[in-house]
Motif scaffolding. Structure first.
Motif, PDB file in Angstrom:
ATOM      1  N   LEU A   1       0.840  -1.193   0.000  1.00  0.00           N
ATOM      2  CA  LEU A   1       0.000   0.000   0.000  1.00  0.00           C
ATOM      3  C   LEU A   1       0.872   1.238   0.000  1.00  0.00           C
ATOM      4  N   VAL A   2       0.456   2.249  -0.726  1.00  0.00           N
ATOM      5  CA  VAL A   2       1.171   3.521  -0.744  1.00  0.00           C
ATOM      6  C   VAL A   2       0.169   4.643  -0.657  1.00  0.00           C
ATOM      7  N   SER A   3       0.669   5.875  -0.605  1.00  0.00           N
ATOM      8  CA  SER A   3      -0.217   7.003  -0.361  1.00  0.00           C
ATOM      9  C   SER A   3      -1.266   7.209  -1.442  1.00  0.00           C
ATOM     10  N   CYS A   4      -0.888   7.227  -2.681  1.00  0.00           N
ATOM     11  CA  CYS A   4      -1.842   7.367  -3.785  1.00  0.00           C
ATOM     12  C   CYS A   4      -1.579   6.246  -4.763  1.00  0.00           C
ATOM     13  N   LYS A   5      -2.570   5.453  -5.054  1.00  0.00           N
ATOM     14  CA  LYS A   5      -2.410   4.385  -6.035  1.00  0.00           C
ATOM     15  C   LYS A   5      -3.025   4.825  -7.343  1.00  0.00           C
ATOM     16  N   LYS A   6      -2.547   4.224  -8.433  1.00  0.00           N
ATOM     17  CA  LYS A   6      -3.061   4.564  -9.752  1.00  0.00           C
ATOM     18  C   LYS A   6      -4.583   4.467  -9.814  1.00  0.00           C
ATOM     19  N   GLU A   7      -5.114   3.347  -9.372  1.00  0.00           N
ATOM     20  CA  GLU A   7      -6.553   3.148  -9.516  1.00  0.00           C
ATOM     21  C   GLU A   7      -7.374   3.989  -8.560  1.00  0.00           C
TER      22      GLU A   7
ATOM     23  N   LYS B   1      -6.523   7.270  -7.732  1.00  0.00           N
ATOM     24  CA  LYS B   1      -5.894   8.578  -7.770  1.00  0.00           C
ATOM     25  C   LYS B   1      -6.830   9.738  -7.483  1.00  0.00           C
ATOM     26  N   GLN B   2      -8.108   9.580  -7.583  1.00  0.00           N
ATOM     27  CA  GLN B   2      -9.020  10.677  -7.308  1.00  0.00           C
ATOM     28  C   GLN B   2      -9.473  10.716  -5.845  1.00  0.00           C
ATOM     29  N   THR B   3      -9.071   9.725  -5.036  1.00  0.00           N
ATOM     30  CA  THR B   3      -9.491   9.669  -3.644  1.00  0.00           C
ATOM     31  C   THR B   3      -8.814  10.766  -2.836  1.00  0.00           C
ATOM     32  N   GLU B   4      -9.574  11.585  -2.161  1.00  0.00           N
ATOM     33  CA  GLU B   4      -9.041  12.678  -1.356  1.00  0.00           C
ATOM     34  C   GLU B   4      -9.242  12.430   0.132  1.00  0.00           C
ATOM     35  N   ASN B   5      -9.850  11.308   0.538  1.00  0.00           N
ATOM     36  CA  ASN B   5     -10.196  11.069   1.926  1.00  0.00           C
ATOM     37  C   ASN B   5      -9.096  10.384   2.728  1.00  0.00           C
ATOM     38  N   GLN B   6      -7.966  10.101   2.136  1.00  0.00           N
ATOM     39  CA  GLN B   6      -6.932   9.365   2.832  1.00  0.00           C
ATOM     40  C   GLN B   6      -6.360  10.218   3.956  1.00  0.00           C
TER      41      GLN B   6
ATOM     42  N   ASP C   1      11.195  12.125  -9.349  1.00  0.00           N
ATOM     43  CA  ASP C   1       9.988  12.309  -8.546  1.00  0.00           C
ATOM     44  C   ASP C   1       8.772  11.995  -9.404  1.00  0.00           C
ATOM     45  N   PHE C   2       8.244  10.776  -9.259  1.00  0.00           N
ATOM     46  CA  PHE C   2       7.038  10.368  -9.980  1.00  0.00           C
ATOM     47  C   PHE C   2       5.850  10.905  -9.195  1.00  0.00           C
ATOM     48  N   TRP C   3       5.070  11.783  -9.810  1.00  0.00           N
ATOM     49  CA  TRP C   3       4.010  12.489  -9.115  1.00  0.00           C
ATOM     50  C   TRP C   3       2.870  12.797 -10.072  1.00  0.00           C
ATOM     51  N   GLY C   4       1.789  13.334  -9.535  1.00  0.00           N
ATOM     52  CA  GLY C   4       0.667  13.812 -10.334  1.00  0.00           C
ATOM     53  C   GLY C   4      -0.065  14.899  -9.574  1.00  0.00           C
ATOM     54  N   SER C   5      -0.666  15.822 -10.289  1.00  0.00           N
ATOM     55  CA  SER C   5      -1.392  16.921  -9.635  1.00  0.00           C
ATOM     56  C   SER C   5      -2.631  16.417  -8.906  1.00  0.00           C
ATOM     57  N   TRP C   6      -3.107  15.244  -9.255  1.00  0.00           N
ATOM     58  CA  TRP C   6      -4.287  14.635  -8.647  1.00  0.00           C
ATOM     59  C   TRP C   6      -3.954  13.946  -7.318  1.00  0.00           C
ATOM     60  N   CYS C   7      -2.658  13.772  -7.025  1.00  0.00           N
ATOM     61  CA  CYS C   7      -2.205  13.015  -5.855  1.00  0.00           C
ATOM     62  C   CYS C   7      -2.055  13.946  -4.662  1.00  0.00           C
TER      63      CYS C   7
ATOM     64  N   GLY D   1      11.014  16.030 -12.029  1.00  0.00           N
ATOM     65  CA  GLY D   1       9.609  15.707 -11.805  1.00  0.00           C
ATOM     66  C   GLY D   1       9.055  15.003 -13.036  1.00  0.00           C
ATOM     67  N   ILE D   2       8.515  13.806 -12.835  1.00  0.00           N
ATOM     68  CA  ILE D   2       7.956  13.012 -13.925  1.00  0.00           C
ATOM     69  C   ILE D   2       6.456  12.923 -13.687  1.00  0.00           C
ATOM     70  N   ASP D   3       5.705  13.663 -14.482  1.00  0.00           N
ATOM     71  CA  ASP D   3       4.255  13.700 -14.314  1.00  0.00           C
ATOM     72  C   ASP D   3       3.644  12.357 -14.680  1.00  0.00           C
ATOM     73  N   CYS D   4       2.680  11.936 -13.897  1.00  0.00           N
ATOM     74  CA  CYS D   4       1.996  10.665 -14.140  1.00  0.00           C
ATOM     75  C   CYS D   4       0.494  10.864 -13.982  1.00  0.00           C
ATOM     76  N   GLY D   5      -0.238  10.578 -15.029  1.00  0.00           N
ATOM     77  CA  GLY D   5      -1.691  10.560 -14.937  1.00  0.00           C
ATOM     78  C   GLY D   5      -2.411  11.865 -15.185  1.00  0.00           C
ATOM     79  N   ASP D   6      -1.708  12.916 -15.546  1.00  0.00           N
ATOM     80  CA  ASP D   6      -2.347  14.200 -15.839  1.00  0.00           C
ATOM     81  C   ASP D   6      -2.458  14.403 -17.346  1.00  0.00           C
ATOM     82  N   THR D   7      -3.361  15.280 -17.739  1.00  0.00           N
ATOM     83  CA  THR D   7      -3.314  15.769 -19.115  1.00  0.00           C
ATOM     84  C   THR D   7      -2.137  16.736 -19.186  1.00  0.00           C
ATOM     85  N   GLU D   8      -1.663  17.011 -20.372  1.00  0.00           N
ATOM     86  CA  GLU D   8      -0.547  17.940 -20.500  1.00  0.00           C
ATOM     87  C   GLU D   8      -0.919  19.318 -19.954  1.00  0.00           C
TER      88      GLU D   8
END
Length: 186
Positions: free
Chosen positions: A19-25, A27-32, A82-88, A113-120
């Motif tokens: 388990l990690v802080s934000c998982k791909k599937e 990624k929209q969860t904000e309640n953690q 740094d693998f990250w996303g603005s949704w995380c 910074g390597i963006d993952c899962g965002d639109t450009e």
């Protein structure tokens, strides 16, 4: 075994994730409420027994200005991938600390910074909005970079030594990452 193949196999072997802080599937969860953090040593018994080091797999992605940036072009510097996303949520929460350390050790390491899962568009806006001063590349959906590094959760920070070998991997947001940077960069 050639180094590229060894790198991909080795990185895949060492990044067995729980388990990690934000998982791909999710990624929209904000309640953690709290991040689960995992620190991964980049040397397995098999690699150490063979006396081989794990090299970061090279890749080329476009930077914030649309120019190709290759990881190997940063050889000679300590680099944090740094693998990250603005949704995380945890990625964004860690930005102030990342900025403070980037300033604290100015010139002693580089962050990529390597963006993952965002639109450009979302990626560009997140970099601008958060005033992120380090290097950034856009990782399009059809890229295999996250697959090469077996990224399953965000943020994932991979410390690459100046010689291109993987030094340590941190999954999630945790003060231990910054403590390790203090030890490494003193």
């Amino acid at each position: 075994m050639n180094m590229k193949k060894c790198s991909v196999i080795s990185v895949s072997a060492i990044l067995v994730l729980g388990l990690v802080s934000c998982k791909k599937e999710n990624k929209q969860t904000e309640n953690q409420e709290e991040a689960v953090v995992e620190v991964v040593e980049p040397e397995s018994e098999q690699i150490a027994a063979e006396g081989e080091q794990v090299f970061a797999t090279d890749f080329t992605l476009n930077d914030i200005n649309g120019n190709p940036l290759t990881l190997s072009s940063l050889r000679g510097k300590v680099v944090i991938l740094d693998f990250w996303g603005s949704w995380c949520r945890w990625c964004i929460k860690g930005i102030p600390d990342m900025k403070a350390y980037y300033q604290k050790y100015d010139g002693k390491f580089e962050i990529l910074g390597i963006d993952c899962g965002d639109t450009e568009e979302d990626w560009r806006e997140a970099v601008r909005h958060n005033e992120l001063p380090w290097l950034h590349v856009y990782n399009p959906e059809d890229s295999d970079v996250t697959e090469k590094y077996n990224i399953e959760g965000y943020p994932t920070k991979i410390i690459v030594a100046a010689d291109g070998t993987i030094n340590k991997i941190f999954i999630g947001e945790d003060p231990a990452f910054y403590e390790y940077l203090d030890e490494l960069l003193k």
